[in-house]
Design a protein around this motif. Structure first.
Motif, PDB file in Angstrom:
ATOM      1  N   ASP A  23      36.766 137.961  82.315  1.00 34.82           N
ATOM      2  CA  ASP A  23      36.813 137.304  81.241  1.00 34.82           C
ATOM      3  C   ASP A  23      35.464 138.021  80.599  1.00 34.82           C
ATOM      4  N   PRO A  24      35.327 139.226  80.183  1.00 33.00           N
ATOM      5  CA  PRO A  24      33.977 139.778  79.698  1.00 33.00           C
ATOM      6  C   PRO A  24      33.664 139.258  78.369  1.00 33.00           C
ATOM      7  N   VAL A  25      34.363 138.710  77.532  1.00 35.53           N
ATOM      8  CA  VAL A  25      34.265 138.353  76.187  1.00 35.53           C
ATOM      9  C   VAL A  25      33.410 136.935  76.506  1.00 35.53           C
ATOM     10  N   ARG A  26      34.025 135.834  77.080  1.00 34.13           N
ATOM     11  CA  ARG A  26      33.403 134.590  77.437  1.00 34.13           C
ATOM     12  C   ARG A  26      32.034 134.811  77.874  1.00 34.13           C
ATOM     13  N   ASN A  27      32.105 135.744  78.983  1.00 34.75           N
ATOM     14  CA  ASN A  27      30.873 136.130  79.887  1.00 34.75           C
ATOM     15  C   ASN A  27      29.918 136.952  79.434  1.00 34.75           C
ATOM     16  N   THR A  28      30.032 137.361  78.299  1.00 37.52           N
ATOM     17  CA  THR A  28      29.062 138.519  77.681  1.00 37.52           C
ATOM     18  C   THR A  28      27.704 138.462  78.242  1.00 37.52           C
ATOM     19  N   VAL A  29      27.000 137.279  78.033  1.00 37.20           N
ATOM     20  CA  VAL A  29      25.484 137.122  78.032  1.00 37.20           C
ATOM     21  C   VAL A  29      25.551 137.198  79.654  1.00 37.20           C
ATOM     22  N   ALA A  30      26.035 136.442  80.327  1.00 36.33           N
ATOM     23  CA  ALA A  30      25.920 136.407  81.819  1.00 36.33           C
ATOM     24  C   ALA A  30      26.043 137.997  82.520  1.00 36.33           C
ATOM     25  N   LEU A  31      26.853 138.990  81.946  1.00 37.09           N
ATOM     26  CA  LEU A  31      27.295 139.947  82.479  1.00 37.09           C
ATOM     27  C   LEU A  31      26.428 140.850  82.221  1.00 37.09           C
ATOM     28  N   THR A  32      25.733 140.724  80.966  1.00 35.11           N
ATOM     29  CA  THR A  32      24.677 141.837  80.500  1.00 35.11           C
ATOM     30  C   THR A  32      23.476 141.282  81.230  1.00 35.11           C
ATOM     31  N   ALA A  33      22.993 140.176  81.264  1.00 35.79           N
ATOM     32  CA  ALA A  33      21.898 139.740  81.964  1.00 35.79           C
ATOM     33  C   ALA A  33      21.660 140.012  83.583  1.00 35.79           C
ATOM     34  N   LEU A  34      22.875 139.997  83.933  1.00 38.17           N
ATOM     35  CA  LEU A  34      22.976 140.162  85.481  1.00 38.17           C
ATOM     36  C   LEU A  34      22.676 141.920  85.825  1.00 38.17           C
ATOM     37  N   ASP A  35      23.279 142.441  85.009  1.00 33.68           N
ATOM     38  CA  ASP A  35      23.335 143.940  84.926  1.00 33.68           C
ATOM     39  C   ASP A  35      21.910 144.358  84.943  1.00 33.68           C
ATOM     40  N   ARG A  36      21.044 143.854  83.974  1.00 33.16           N
ATOM     41  CA  ARG A  36      19.703 144.216  83.986  1.00 33.16           C
ATOM     42  C   ARG A  36      18.804 143.578  85.363  1.00 33.16           C
ATOM     43  N   ILE A  63      24.131 130.619  85.708  1.00 35.36           N
ATOM     44  CA  ILE A  63      23.244 131.565  85.860  1.00 35.36           C
ATOM     45  C   ILE A  63      21.776 131.359  84.989  1.00 35.36           C
ATOM     46  N   ARG A  64      20.817 131.686  85.221  1.00 38.07           N
ATOM     47  CA  ARG A  64      19.474 131.871  84.498  1.00 38.07           C
ATOM     48  C   ARG A  64      18.684 133.174  85.035  1.00 38.07           C
ATOM     49  N   VAL A  72      26.001 128.663  80.394  1.00 34.42           N
ATOM     50  CA  VAL A  72      26.792 127.822  80.743  1.00 34.42           C
ATOM     51  C   VAL A  72      28.429 128.194  80.329  1.00 34.42           C
ATOM     52  N   ALA A  73      28.516 129.487  79.962  1.00 33.28           N
ATOM     53  CA  ALA A  73      29.856 129.812  79.552  1.00 33.28           C
ATOM     54  C   ALA A  73      30.859 129.746  80.374  1.00 33.28           C
ATOM     55  N   ASP A  74      30.492 129.949  81.839  1.00 30.06           N
ATOM     56  CA  ASP A  74      31.540 129.643  82.822  1.00 30.06           C
ATOM     57  C   ASP A  74      31.594 128.299  83.599  1.00 30.06           C
ATOM     58  N   LEU A  75      30.663 127.402  83.072  1.00 34.42           N
ATOM     59  CA  LEU A  75      30.568 126.173  83.635  1.00 34.42           C
ATOM     60  C   LEU A  75      31.745 125.247  83.362  1.00 34.42           C
ATOM     61  N   PRO A  76      32.514 124.563  84.304  1.00 31.12           N
ATOM     62  CA  PRO A  76      33.536 123.766  83.911  1.00 31.12           C
ATOM     63  C   PRO A  76      32.973 122.369  83.459  1.00 31.12           C
ATOM     64  N   GLY A  96      16.021 125.149  78.556  1.00 29.52           N
ATOM     65  CA  GLY A  96      17.166 125.362  77.511  1.00 29.52           C
ATOM     66  C   GLY A  96      18.321 125.623  78.357  1.00 29.52           C
ATOM     67  N   VAL A  97      19.164 125.636  77.369  1.00 29.06           N
ATOM     68  CA  VAL A  97      20.700 126.043  77.801  1.00 29.06           C
ATOM     69  C   VAL A  97      21.367 126.829  76.553  1.00 29.06           C
ATOM     70  N   THR A  98      22.171 127.732  76.877  1.00 31.65           N
ATOM     71  CA  THR A  98      22.949 128.342  75.971  1.00 31.65           C
ATOM     72  C   THR A  98      24.337 128.480  76.387  1.00 31.65           C
ATOM     73  N   GLY A  99      25.456 128.548  75.310  1.00 30.59           N
ATOM     74  CA  GLY A  99      26.630 128.539  75.825  1.00 30.59           C
ATOM     75  C   GLY A  99      27.869 128.342  74.931  1.00 30.59           C
ATOM     76  N   PRO A 100      28.925 128.326  75.029  1.00 35.75           N
ATOM     77  CA  PRO A 100      29.933 127.685  73.814  1.00 35.75           C
ATOM     78  C   PRO A 100      29.539 126.324  73.755  1.00 35.75           C
ATOM     79  N   HIS A 101      29.777 125.714  72.525  1.00 38.10           N
ATOM     80  CA  HIS A 101      29.159 124.608  72.077  1.00 38.10           C
ATOM     81  C   HIS A 101      29.426 123.593  72.913  1.00 38.10           C
ATOM     82  N   GLU A 102      30.779 122.978  73.207  1.00 38.50           N
ATOM     83  CA  GLU A 102      31.042 121.971  74.019  1.00 38.50           C
ATOM     84  C   GLU A 102      30.286 121.943  75.230  1.00 38.50           C
ATOM     85  N   ARG A 103      30.184 123.019  76.153  1.00 37.57           N
ATOM     86  CA  ARG A 103      29.648 123.157  77.222  1.00 37.57           C
ATOM     87  C   ARG A 103      28.152 122.983  77.478  1.00 37.57           C
TER      88      ARG A 103
END
Length: 275
Positions: A23-36, A63-64, A72-76, A96-103
């Protein structure tokens, strides 16, 4: 439910890489951060990596990559309290924390009820690209442009993300070029007037950021034009999901991105509990 704190990226990737890439759209930030983190590791700032398991099944990740907020985009939602407990031990210095609003809201509230919102943004995905008719031409930036891009990066950060960690703009630009990320400039009569960057595609996804036009060159469409250029760069390199975030407090940028073909996906919020 159980939380596992991983000692290194190899351990985390073995369990979570395929999940994030699915799910690269939802996890875009994690994927680019981990690639770096994989390709340009900083031994002084190792990432914090958690997976969450329910009866042996992987159901989420967090991840951080310091000094940035937790992602927290992938955090239930049902794992928020468990995540807070685990992070207070594994990474108590997060601010701090970032992700989809509800999470992100749920996590921030559980961590510190005194949190404040530092950014509300909308995630967009490119539909059909519609480059605007704008005076000028484009070129891809090189190492010869680092000084200019570093100055613009600093100006962008001060204006758009004043609460972001203060890092060396020159090193950020140089390292981005080393990673193979694209940097496009829009020029008028040979003078650079706007800049947009995009991550090298991974799992079919690339994210455009930053996009910057100096104040004296605004209201001519240069930002839209250079965003279209870097989006085409990503598409030509195999990207199927070209993404970007737009600040919800800036209606102009949101309307510009929609005009060139970007479609809204979901809203994200960043929270901070720094003093």
């Amino acid at each position: 439910m159980d939380a596992v704190v991983h000692p290194d990226l190899a351990s985390f990737d073995a369990l979570a890489h395929d999940r994030l890439a699915a799910d690269p759209v939802r996890n875009t930030v994690a994927l680019t951060a981990l690639d770096r983190a994989r390709r340009l590791p900083d031994p002084d700032l190792p990432p914090t990596l958690l997976t969450f398991h329910d009866r042996g099944e992987l159901v989420g990740t967090l991840i951080r990559t310091p000094p940035w907020p937790a992602q927290v985009a992938d955090l239930p939602l049902e794992a928020v309290d468990l995540a807070v407990t685990a992070l207070r031990k594994a990474d108590p210095d997060i601010t701090g924390v970032t992700g989809p609003h509800e999470r992100s809201e749920a996590f921030a509230t559980a961590w510190d009820e005194r949190h404040r919102v530092t950014m509300s943004s909308r995630l967009y995905r490119l539909g059909a690209l519609e480059p605007p008719p704008v005076t000028g031409s484009s070129r891809m930036a090189t190492n010869d442009d680092v000084e200019l891009l570093a100055a613009w990066r600093t100006a962008f950060s001060r204006e758009a993300v004043p609460d972001a960690p203060v890092l060396s703009a020159t090193e950020l630009v140089r390292s981005s070029l080393r990673l193979g990320n694209g940097h496009a400039l829009w020029e008028v009569d040979g003078i650079p007037v706007a800049w947009a960057a995009a991550s090298v595609p991974m799992a079919g996804m690339t994210r455009v950021a930053p996009v910057y036009t100096p104040p004296e060159h605004r209201r001519h469409g240069y930002g839209a034009a250079v965003t279209a250029v870097i989006s085409r760069w990503a598409l030509d390199r195999g990207a199927t999901d070209v993404l970007l975030f737009a600040d919800l407090a800036n209606p102009t940028s949101n309307s510009i991105y929609r005009r060139i073909g970007f479609l809204a996906v979901e809203d994200w919020t960043e929270h901070s509990w720094k003093p």
